[in-house]
Write a protein that holds these residues in place. Structure first.
Motif, mmCIF file in Angstrom:
data_model
loop_
_atom_site.group_PDB
_atom_site.id
_atom_site.type_symbol
_atom_site.label_atom_id
_atom_site.label_comp_id
_atom_site.label_asym_id
_atom_site.label_seq_id
_atom_site.Cartn_x
_atom_site.Cartn_y
_atom_site.Cartn_z
ATOM 1 N N ASP A 78 -2.666 -12.091 10.659
ATOM 2 C CA ASP A 78 -1.974 -11.393 11.731
ATOM 3 C C ASP A 78 -0.498 -11.791 11.732
ATOM 4 O O ASP A 78 -0.132 -12.876 11.281
ATOM 5 C CB ASP A 78 -2.574 -11.735 13.093
ATOM 6 N N THR A 108 -0.258 -8.468 15.898
ATOM 7 C CA THR A 108 -0.729 -7.234 15.268
ATOM 8 C C THR A 108 -1.246 -7.561 13.872
ATOM 9 O O THR A 108 -0.785 -8.514 13.232
ATOM 10 C CB THR A 108 0.399 -6.198 15.146
ATOM 11 N N ARG A 147 -1.548 -7.562 10.058
ATOM 12 C CA ARG A 147 -0.513 -7.432 9.040
ATOM 13 C C ARG A 147 -0.780 -6.183 8.192
ATOM 14 O O ARG A 147 -1.893 -5.965 7.724
ATOM 15 C CB ARG A 147 -0.489 -8.687 8.162
ATOM 16 N N ILE A 148 0.255 -5.378 8.007
ATOM 17 C CA ILE A 148 0.124 -4.129 7.259
ATOM 18 C C ILE A 148 0.516 -4.375 5.800
ATOM 19 O O ILE A 148 1.583 -4.924 5.523
ATOM 20 C CB ILE A 148 0.997 -3.028 7.890
ATOM 21 N N ASP A 149 -0.358 -3.983 4.897
ATOM 22 C CA ASP A 149 -0.108 -4.185 3.470
ATOM 23 C C ASP A 149 0.849 -3.111 2.961
ATOM 24 O O ASP A 149 0.451 -1.983 2.696
ATOM 25 C CB ASP A 149 -1.431 -4.123 2.707
ATOM 26 N N THR A 150 2.127 -3.451 2.877
ATOM 27 C CA THR A 150 3.137 -2.491 2.441
ATOM 28 C C THR A 150 4.355 -3.198 1.874
ATOM 29 O O THR A 150 4.713 -4.285 2.335
ATOM 30 C CB THR A 150 3.580 -1.585 3.604
ATOM 31 N N SER A 157 9.117 -2.589 3.981
ATOM 32 C CA SER A 157 9.420 -3.378 5.173
ATOM 33 C C SER A 157 10.912 -3.637 5.325
ATOM 34 O O SER A 157 11.327 -4.486 6.112
ATOM 35 C CB SER A 157 8.667 -4.713 5.105
ATOM 36 N N THR A 174 5.123 -1.051 14.565
ATOM 37 C CA THR A 174 3.835 -1.116 13.869
ATOM 38 C C THR A 174 3.451 0.251 13.306
ATOM 39 O O THR A 174 3.020 0.373 12.149
ATOM 40 C CB THR A 174 2.724 -1.612 14.821
ATOM 41 N N GLN A 175 3.638 1.301 14.110
ATOM 42 C CA GLN A 175 3.300 2.638 13.641
ATOM 43 C C GLN A 175 4.279 3.119 12.564
ATOM 44 O O GLN A 175 3.885 3.807 11.616
ATOM 45 C CB GLN A 175 3.273 3.624 14.810
ATOM 46 N N ARG A 220 3.115 1.386 9.455
ATOM 47 C CA ARG A 220 1.846 1.936 8.979
ATOM 48 C C ARG A 220 2.068 3.307 8.313
ATOM 49 O O ARG A 220 1.536 3.583 7.234
ATOM 50 C CB ARG A 220 0.872 2.055 10.150
ATOM 51 N N ALA A 246 4.109 3.124 4.963
ATOM 52 C CA ALA A 246 3.400 2.534 3.823
ATOM 53 C C ALA A 246 2.922 3.595 2.844
ATOM 54 O O ALA A 246 2.671 3.306 1.671
ATOM 55 C CB ALA A 246 2.224 1.696 4.311
#
Length: 269
Positions: free
Chosen positions: A184, A201, A203-206, A209, A242-243, A246, A249
Motif C-alpha cells: 500500500d 491506497t 499501490r498501482i502497478d504503472t 507516475s 489514484t484514479q 489507474r 496506466a
C-alpha cells in the motif's frame, strides 16, 4: 455574476507536459478551477530525464506574481520548483505582501528521473521563508529526510517526522509514502492541532507516475480554493490522483515514466 475558484501555480515548466506548470494547470482545469501560472524556470525535460534548466530571474518572477495578484487575485496557491534562495525569498515576500492564504508547498528537490532540481543552499531558505507561511507542505520521504537532516524511510518513522516538520512552522504536513517498500501507499496528514489522518491506497502497478507530486499538491490547492478544509481537500485530491494513475496506466507515452491521466473523467481513447 458567477465567480471562478481561482488557483495559482508557482513552479517550473515541464516541456514534456507531465509535471510542473503543465500538470498543475491540467489538474486545476479538471477539478473546475481557473488556473494561473508564474514560471520560475524552464526545463528541457521528457519522460526519461531533465536535460537542462533555464532559471527565470527573481525580479521577473516577482513581476509575474504582482501582475496576477494585483488584478485577479487567487483563492489558493500551489508552489513547486523553486531552485534558489533568491527565488524562494522573493516568492515568500510577495505572497505575504498581498496577504495570500491557502498556500500548498510541494518542496520539489529531485525529479522522478533522479535529476536534482534544488540548490543545496536553498533548503535553509525554504525553512526560513516558505514553511512558516504554508498552509500545508507535501514532502515525500526523500524530501522529508532532506528537510529534517536525517533518514526517514519507514512508515514507522513518519509520525515523528511529521511532528518535527510542523515545528518548522507550516500549518499542516502531508508526509507522502510513495517511496515505502509496501503493498500500500500510505500518506500521513498531520495538523498543527495534533489531529492526524492516514490515507492508504493500494499501490498501482504503472510506469506512468511522472508528475504525481505536482498533481496531488495542485489537486489539494483546488480543493482549498473551492472551500474545502485541509482534511477534505487532501482526501479529495488522493481520490483524484489514484484514479488518474489507474486510468493512465493503460497508456503508453514516451520511453520512460509517462504521465497520469489528468482528464480521465472527461475523455478516453
Amino acid at each position: 455574476m458567477k465567480i471562478y475558484a481561482r488557483t495559482l501555480t508557482i513552479a517550473g515548466s515541464d516541456s514534456g507536459g507531465g509535471a510542473g506548470i503543465q500538470a498543475d494547470l491540467k489538474t486545476f482545469a479538471a477539478l473546475g478551477c481557473y488556473g494561473m501560472s508564474v514560471l520560475t524556470a524552464l526545463t528541457a525535460q521528457n519522460t526519461k530525464a531533465v536535460t537542462g534548466i533555464f532559471p527565470v530571474p527573481p525580479a521577473f518572477i516577482a513581476e509575474q506574481l504582482k501582475a496576477v495578484l494585483s488584478d485577479i487575485g487567487t483563492d489558493a496557491v500551489k508552489i513547486g520548483m523553486l531552485h534558489s534562495p533568491e527565488v524562494i525569498e522573493v516568492v515568500a515576500k510577495t505572497l505575504v505582501e498581498f496577504g495570500v492564504t491557502n498556500i500548498v508547498l510541494d518542496p520539489v528537490m529531485v525529479a522522478k528521473s533522479g535529476d536534482k532540481l534544488l540548490q543545496d543552499e536553498a533548503v535553509d531558505a525554504l525553512k526560513s521563508y516558505l514553511l512558516p507561511i504554508a498552509t500545508l507542505i507535501t514532502p515525500n520521504l526523500p524530501e522529508t529526510s532532506v528537510l529534517l537532516g536525517r533518514t526517514v524511510e519507514l512508515q514507522a518513522d513518519m509520525p515523528q517526522a511529521a511532528v518535527d516538520l510542523l515545528r518548522l512552522g507550516a500549518g499542516a504536513v502531508l508526509v507522502k509514502g510513495g517511496h515505502l517498500i509496501t503493498d500500500d501507499s500510505a500518506d500521513l496528514l498531520y495538523l498543527a492541532t495534533s489531529e492526524h489522518h492516514w490515507f492508504s491506497t493500494a499501490r498501482i502497478d504503472t510506469k506512468n507516475s511522472h508528475g504525481t507530486g505536482c498533481t496531488l499538491s495542485s489537486a489539494i490547492a483546488a480543493g482549498l480554493a473551492k472551500g474545502l478544509s485541509v482534511v477534505e481537500a487532501v482526501s479529495a485530491a488522493k481520490t483524484y490522483l489514484t484514479q488518474a494513475l489507474r486510468t493512465g496506466a493503460e497508456y503508453r507515452l514516451g520511453h520512460g515514466h509517462g504521465p497520469v491521466h489528468h482528464f480521465y473523467d472527461f475523455w478516453t481513447h
